[in-house]
Design a protein around this motif. Structure first.
Motif, PDB file in Angstrom:
ATOM      1  N   GLU A  87     -22.598 -20.506  22.618  1.00 54.81           N
ATOM      2  CA  GLU A  87     -22.353 -19.301  21.710  1.00 54.81           C
ATOM      3  C   GLU A  87     -21.041 -18.742  21.952  1.00 54.81           C
ATOM      4  N   GLU A  88     -20.483 -18.308  23.085  1.00 56.93           N
ATOM      5  CA  GLU A  88     -19.237 -17.913  23.247  1.00 56.93           C
ATOM      6  C   GLU A  88     -18.163 -18.694  22.454  1.00 56.93           C
ATOM      7  N   GLY A 144     -18.719 -21.000  19.933  1.00 59.66           N
ATOM      8  CA  GLY A 144     -18.990 -20.663  18.694  1.00 59.66           C
ATOM      9  C   GLY A 144     -18.453 -19.516  17.991  1.00 59.66           C
ATOM     10  N   ALA A 145     -18.440 -18.179  18.716  1.00 65.61           N
ATOM     11  CA  ALA A 145     -17.857 -17.079  18.145  1.00 65.61           C
ATOM     12  C   ALA A 145     -16.052 -17.318  18.260  1.00 65.61           C
ATOM     13  N   ARG A 185     -21.995 -23.182  12.557  1.00 70.74           N
ATOM     14  CA  ARG A 185     -22.739 -24.075  13.645  1.00 70.74           C
ATOM     15  C   ARG A 185     -21.787 -25.414  13.550  1.00 70.74           C
ATOM     16  N   TRP A 208     -22.790 -22.582  18.000  1.00 69.29           N
ATOM     17  CA  TRP A 208     -23.074 -21.825  17.182  1.00 69.29           C
ATOM     18  C   TRP A 208     -22.662 -20.519  17.354  1.00 69.29           C
ATOM     19  N   HIS A 209     -22.539 -19.582  16.011  1.00 72.12           N
ATOM     20  CA  HIS A 209     -22.205 -18.457  16.246  1.00 72.12           C
ATOM     21  C   HIS A 209     -23.040 -17.859  14.997  1.00 72.12           C
ATOM     22  N   TYR A 245     -26.254 -17.082  14.895  1.00 73.14           N
ATOM     23  CA  TYR A 245     -27.725 -17.574  14.939  1.00 73.14           C
ATOM     24  C   TYR A 245     -28.479 -17.019  16.051  1.00 73.14           C
ATOM     25  N   GLY A 256     -33.044 -20.262  15.744  1.00 75.55           N
ATOM     26  CA  GLY A 256     -32.887 -21.403  16.327  1.00 75.55           C
ATOM     27  C   GLY A 256     -34.256 -22.016  16.791  1.00 75.55           C
TER      28      GLY A 256
END
Length: 345
Positions: free
Chosen positions: A22-23, A25-26, A42, A60-61, A63, A68
């Protein structure tokens, strides 16, 4: 510096070993946002030689765990895969709107505040490397022709950055390590993990730690593999699905293989270190190894000396050594021993 080179540099800088999905993805979202504005991202990364299917890596970012887990449940029934297969056949970016998406997906996105999605298949001469999806919120500006044009420029630098990310660090395992024995888990027809061995539980803990991945994303990958295995059972010409996932910076890979347990829809997924024939196709993809170079590696792996390989392939010894030299350069290995350690250790 050319725009593509600058984008590749920026993408490489945010693909950092040890950072969570997630980090990362961001961070990817921040780099791509000036090219195409979006509210969620994604990125599903695949192994070209293993075909379109479950992803080897995912970022991913935007979501949350709720969407999910819904994707995980529908993924186990294969609802997402006709869309993915259709997108993989496209040669241009696609805006997935109400005319292209199936009803469940449209409703799912709407429940979580998303509108349409701009999808780019990451493809080159080796095959499909993955799928980049950008979403905008309901009520936001629709994706237009300018967006679809600009997103095409993201593909080549993103593939190059992903290749650098996967192949950085030692090519072979270094130092002493604890060797995990293979594990197995069972995914039910409903997409839930119905049982798992203690070894599989340990593997999942290691994966969550190494990739800082949320539980729902790991479960989603299991659901995706289980669907692919059911498709094989209906179409024997399809091979059982396999995914090889890198442990970034550690010179190791993990292999996941799925097969039906019977006629009740249950799927067994084995998890083990990827070496030898399990690893070689994926290893060659990521290191840009040609088909002929792969033949040489295969014979070398079987214990053949360069002179024998030359005779078996009808080549000169000089040509075989040239192929080996190219493989050493591409993989960053110092010779045959280190190359074999990378594939078989």
């Amino acid at each position: 510096m050319l725009a593509g080179d600058r984008l590749c540099r920026d993408l490489r800088e945010v693909l950092v070993p040890g950072a969570g999905v997630e980090e990362t993805g961001a961070a990817l979202s921040r780099v791509i946002a000036p090219v195409v504005a979006h509210d969620a991202l994604r990125l599903m990364v695949m192994n070209p030689s293993l075909g379109v299917g479950a992803s080897a890596l995912g970022f991913w970012h935007g979501y949350g765990p709720d969407i999910g887990r819904e994707l995980m449940r529908v993924g186990s029934r294969g609802a997402a895969f006709p869309q993915l297969a259709r997108l993989a056949r496209q040669t241009v970016p696609v805006v997935a709107d109400r005319g292209l998406r199936t009803g469940w997906y449209d409703r799912l996105l709407a429940r979580h505040g998303f509108g349409e999605e701009l999808c780019l298949v990451l493809r080159d001469g080796r095959g499909v490397w993955g799928l980049l999806g950008l979403k905008r919120a309901v009520g936001g500006r629709p994706f237009g022709a300018a967006d679809t044009h600009r997103i095409t420029g993201v593909g080549p630098p993103l593939i190059a950055a992903l290749r650098g990310y996967v192949t950085q660090g030692p090519v072979a395992p270094t130092g002493r390590r604890h060797e995990l024995p293979p594990g197995m888990l069972v995914v039910s027809a409903e997409g839930e993990v119905a049982a798992r061995t203690p070894q599989a539980r340990t593997w999942q803990t290691v994966m969550a730690h190494q990739q800082a991945a949320p539980d729902w994303l790991i479960e989603y990958c299991f659901a995706a593999l289980s669907f692919e295995a059911r498709e094989h059972a209906r179409n024997p010409r399809r091979r059982y699905p396999r995914v090889c996932t890198p442990m970034i910076g550690h010179g190791q890979w993990t292999a996941f293989e799925a097969q039906p347990l019977g006629d009740n829809g249950d799927i067994a997924i084995t998890i083990q270190r990827a070496t030898g024939t399990l690893l070689l196709p994926t290893f060659c993809d990521w290191h840009k190894i040609t088909d002929r170079e792969r033949q040489v590696i295969t014979y070398l792996q079987d214990g053949s000396a360069p002179k024998q390989i030359a005779r078996l392939l009808g080549l000169s010894l000089h040509t075989v050594n040239d192929h080996l030299g190219a493989v050493f350069r591409k993989t960053g290995t110092c010779g045959r021993d280190e190359l074999m350690a990378a594939i078989t250790a």
